[in-house]
Motif scaffolding. Structure first.
Motif: not given
Length: 265
Positions: A127-129, A163-175
C-alpha cells in the motif's frame, strides 16, 4: 513502414557503467572491508586489523535472434528488408540486455539487480505511501551509497501519481511529475517484470546508484546474412542472425534497494 511499440531502455539512461572490448573472463578486485581504526592512549599500541578483499566477476553470455525472409520479400520490400531486420535486431537485443540487467536470472542469462543476493527488499509498498518512498531512499543512503534514480513500470507511476502524500488532507501526490520522484529521476519501462506468483500480481520499484551497475560487452551487436543455409537456400530464402555477447554485474549490491510487492494493477 510502421515500427513496433517498444519498451523504454532504462539502465544506461540512468548511468550504468559500460565496459567495452572485454576479452576472456573478467575479475575486478574489490575492497570488501577496510581496516579498523581505534583511538589509543599515549605510548599504547594500535590494535592491528586486516583489509578484506573480494572480486566482481563477469563472463561472456550470448543473446541472439534469427529470422528468415523470402525471395519475394527481398525483391519487393520497401524500405529494404535487410535494413529493417538490422534495426529491429539491434532494438530487441538491446532490450533483452536491459531486461536482464533489471532481473535476468533465467537459463543462460546474467543475474540482474532483482536477482542479486543481498539486495535490500525490506521496504514494502503493498500500500504505497510517501514514507515508503523515503524509506527506499534511506535504505540505499544508510549503506553509504548515493542513489541516482528510480526504475518502475508505468502502472506503478500511475498509482504513485494518483495517491496523495497524506490521506484526505493533502493536495500533493506522491509522484507530482511523470519523470521525477522525491527529487530523483524516475524512469518508466515495461521491462520491469510483473511477478504473477503468488497472487495478487506484483511488480518492483528499484532505487539505486546506477553507476554501480556494470554492463560488459565482449562483442557489440553483430549481424550475419546467410543466403546458403540449407533449408533457406532450397526455398530461395535468406537467413539472418543477430547476436551480442555481454554480462551484467553489480559493484555493490548495497547501492540498490527494491520494493518488490508493489501492486501490479
Amino acid at each position: 513502414f510502421i515500427d513496433a511499440l517498444r519498451a523504454n531502455l532504462v539502465t544506461q539512461q540512468l548511468g550504468a557503467t559500460v565496459l567495452s572490448g572485454l576479452v576472456g573472463n573478467v575479475e575486478i578486485p574489490k575492497l570488501k572491508a577496510s581496516a579498523a581504526t581505534g583511538w589509543v592512549a599515549e605510548n599504547a599500541a594500535i590494535t592491528p586489523s586486516d583489509h578484506e578483499f573480494s572480486q566482481v566477476t563477469m563472463s561472456p553470455k550470448n543473446v541472439g535472434a534469427i529470422t528468415e525472409f523470402s525471395r519475394n520479400m527481398l525483391l519487393q520490400s520497401t524500405p529494404d528488408i535487410e535494413q529493417l531486420i538490422r534495426a529491429d535486431f539491434a532494438e530487441i537485443l538491446a532490450r533483452a540486455l536491459d531486461a536482464a540487467a533489471i532481473k535476468g536470472g533465467g537459463a543462460n542469462q546474467p543475474d540482474g539487480i532483482l536477482e542479486q543476493a543481498g539486495l535490500n527488499t525490506s521496504v514494502s509498498m503493498a500500500t504505497p505511501t510517501w514514507g515508503d518512498v523515503l524509506d527506499l531512499i534511506n535504505a540505499v543512503e544508510e549503506s553509504n551509497s548515493m542513489g541516482t534514480g528510480f526504475v518502475m513500470r508505468p502502472l506503478a507511476a500511475k498509482k504513485l501519481r494518483e495517491t496523495v502524500r497524506v490521506a484526505s488532507t493533502d493536495s500533493r501526490f506522491i509522484m507530482d511529475t511523470p519523470d521525477e520522484l522525491a527529487g530523483y529521476p524516475a524512469v518508466r519501462s515495461t521491462l520491469v517484470p510483473i511477478d504473477t506468483t503468488p497472487t495478487p500480481d506484483t511488480t518492483a520499484i528499484i532505487f539505486g546508484q546506477w553507476s554501480d551497475l556494470l554492463i560488459g560487452y565482449w562483442s557489440a551487436f553483430d549481424l550475419l546474412v546467410n543466403p546458403y543455409e540449407s533449408t533457406s537456400y532450397a526455398k530461395g530464402n535468406v537467413s539472418v542472425r543477430g547476436m551480442l555477447t555481454a554480462d551484467i554485474a553489480v559493484r555493490h549490491i548495497q547501492s540498490f534497494a527494491a520494493a518488490i510487492d508493489f501492486p501490479a494493477v
